[in-house]
Design a protein around this motif. Structure first.
Motif, short mmCIF file in Angstrom:
data_model
loop_
_atom_site.label_atom_id
_atom_site.label_comp_id
_atom_site.label_asym_id
_atom_site.label_seq_id
_atom_site.Cartn_x
_atom_site.Cartn_y
_atom_site.Cartn_z
N CYS A 435 29.70 33.03 39.41
CA CYS A 435 30.48 34.28 39.03
C CYS A 435 29.38 35.65 39.46
N HIS A 437 29.48 37.92 37.71
CA HIS A 437 29.48 38.78 36.57
C HIS A 437 28.53 38.28 35.17
N CYS A 460 38.98 31.72 37.19
CA CYS A 460 37.74 32.43 36.46
C CYS A 460 38.57 34.03 35.79
N CYS A 463 36.51 37.12 37.18
CA CYS A 463 36.70 37.73 38.25
C CYS A 463 38.08 36.76 39.31
ZN LIG Z 1 34.20 34.79 37.48
#
Ligand SMILES: [Zn+2]
Length: 542
Positions: A435, A437, A460, A463
């Motif tokens: 990820c 973020h 997720c 994202c």
């Molecule tokens: Zn993510």
């Protein structure tokens, strides 16, 4: 790990001997052209397996990193999409590899005598199927037995994919190994455990509809050490011939015989189709028989043929619980399957133990590996490391923000210590290692939402990338934030300002509640989607 190495060494010996046997047989006998071609393909695939195994063991013994490239798609983009957390994880894995290779050097190489499979045309009878849009009469389907064999590496790959994307079922014993030991004459034989193309069909209409067939014989191994547990009828014993109390609802420790399937090769999704996680997938239009008796179609949760376009199949797939259909697992049972699908699929029948999202959460967090016999662990990012990643993230975001707006908040970012799935205060803050973020979700809620088939399974929420359990990382920064301000978060004050110098502070209560609560998370998500890389492990559910 020593046992694994032993098995691997045995596989090498087995495959190499099979290749040699198959080769010499080909020269000596005057078999038909088709049979020769089939055995050739088995030999060449066996040789391929051998060279794969050899090269990887050589690389390991040299202490070099050897990455196995499998159907799962170890994409070249992966290297580009690496994050700091990934690098840390790799170091961790490399350490484990180093200790493994020491053990492998000492493992002795056992000698075995395998039997090369002889290619013959077999047939299988299927009852009529009137439950679908395109009904067909009963028919006799012809196929080649050797087409249903899987290489050792191919089988390993399927097992790994099932472990990865369905961690709620722990396989105790696989009843469909790709080869098996025959005790009576101390030999090894290959077992069919995948679908084969149909050579011919007794019925013309069926022949037009059906494309692949599988016939798999399965039986609880006589030497299985825990046999007493599943036949005693007490405690965690499997109740053969019984339905679960509620369909697709299981309790911790429950043991069931599961039938799961996966395509050998993962196809890329067509444009406009959502990608789905690499979980169990039925071949299109699967029709099943156990010991010659059809499994009622309504019990198989699979994709449905679309009336407006018969080539389209849509819907969710769930593994089939075979326990109700088997009265005696110790005798030989036969699963026969026929489908509309052209692509080859692997079949796995295993006795598996259910572990609930709660148990899985405990296992992931536990350091007590003896009690839980944990086969999975959660990677923890230290507080300092998380701070470093967050600083980089804020710096990265600053560039993006400067591009399209003159935000005066450019040297800081707002994180939320509320879980975007449950909208409640984070318990154990996790995110995927790939990820891009910082925002985390709650571990237990993440596992809960992914414990049943859905179109968004293992995606997720921030994202949209796929995140498997073994890719989860526990963020030390979010953990500290929750420890300090968890009480305030439960009262709705959940925003924390993180500055590029590494300091962070709880933001004052907002006047308007509920309107811009998730603004920060959304801006985080939109920034991510701008840079989002292509999803690597995807599967089309068409
Ligand atoms: Zn993510």
């Amino acid at each position: 790990s020593r046992n694994n190495k032993k098995e691997r060494a045995r596989d090498v010996a087995l495959i190499s001997k099979t290749a040699a046997n198959g080769g010499s047989k080909e020269k000596k006998t005057n078999v038909s052209k088709a049979a020769a071609a089939a055995s050739k393909s088995v030999v060449s695939s066996a040789k391929k397996v051998l060279s794969n195994v050899r090269s990887s063991s050589i690389a390991k013994s040299c202490g070099k990193e050897s990455k196995r490239i499998d159907d799962c798609g170890a994409s070249k983009n992966k290297a580009k999409a690496r994050t700091l957390s990934d690098a840390a994880k790799d170091q961790f894995r490399e350490k484990e590899k180093a200790t493994n290779s020491v053990a492998s050097a000492q493992a002795p190489k056992p000698v075995i005598s395998p039997i090369a499979p002889t290619s013959v045309v077999k047939h299988c009878l299927f009852r009529e199927d009137s439950s679908v849009l395109t009904p067909r009469p009963s028919c006799k389907v012809h196929f080649r037995n050797t087409d249903g064999l899987l290489t050792v590496v191919g089988k390993d790959d399927i097992d790994a994919r099932l472990r990865r994307w369905d961690p709620f079922w722990k396989c105790l014993v696989d009843l469909t190994p790709c080869y098996e030991h025959v005790k009576s004459n101390d030999s090894y034989v290959f077992n069919p455990c995948r679908t084969s193309p149909i050579l011919r069909c007794s019925d013309r209409k069926s022949g037009e509809l059906l494309n692949s067939v599988a016939e798999v014989t399965f039986q609880l191994p006589a030497n299985w050490e825990n046999k007493a547990i599943i036949t005693s009828g007490k405690g965690k014993a499997v109740r053969w011939g019984s339905q679960p109390e509620q369909k697709y609802q299981y309790t911790d420790g429950q043991r069931r015989l599961l039938l799961r399937m996966l395509p050998l090769k993962i196809s890329q999704p067509k444009k406009g189709y959502p990608a789905q996680a690499d979980c169990h997938l039925w071949p299109k239009g699967t029709f099943l028989q156990i010991n010659g008796v059809p499994v009622p179609p309504h019990l198989i949760m699979q994709r449905k043929q679309q009336s407006h376009d018969l080539s389209e199949w849509k819907g969710m797939c769930a593994p089939l619980d075979l326990t109700p259909f088997i009265s005696n697992p110790e005798r030989k049972n036969v699963l026969s399957l026929v489908s509309h699908e052209i692509a080859p699929y692997a079949v796995q029948i295993c006795l598996a133990e259910y572990r609930s999202p709660e148990t899985l959460t405990k296992m992931l967090l536990s350091t007590d590996t003896i009690h839980f016999k944990s086969d999975i662990r959660l990677y923890r990012l230290s507080y300092q490391r998380s701070i470093d990643i967050a600083k980089q993230y804020v710096n990265g975001q600053t560039v993006v923000l400067d591009d399209d707006s003159d935000d005066d908040d450019a040297v800081s970012q707002t994180f939320q210590i509320t879980c975007p799935i449950s909208m409640t205060a984070l318990g154990v803050p996790v995110r995927g290692s790939r990820c891009k973020h910082m925002q985390c979700v709650d571990l237990s809620h993440f596992l809960h939402t992914n414990s049943f088939p859905s179109g968004r399974r293992w995606k997720c929420v921030i994202c949209d990338d796929f995140v498997s359990v073994d890719e989860l990382v526990l963020c030390g920064l979010f953990e500290r934030m929750v420890q300090k301000h968890g009480d305030e978060a439960r009262d709705g004050r959940d925003k924390i300002e993180f500055r590029v110098d590494g300091s962070w502070i709880l933001k004052p209560q907002e006047k308007k509640r509920g309107v811009s609560d998730y603004g920060a998370a959304q801006s985080d998500a939109s920034a991510v989607s701008k840079r989002k890389k292509k999803v690597e492990e995807i599967i089309l559910c068409d």
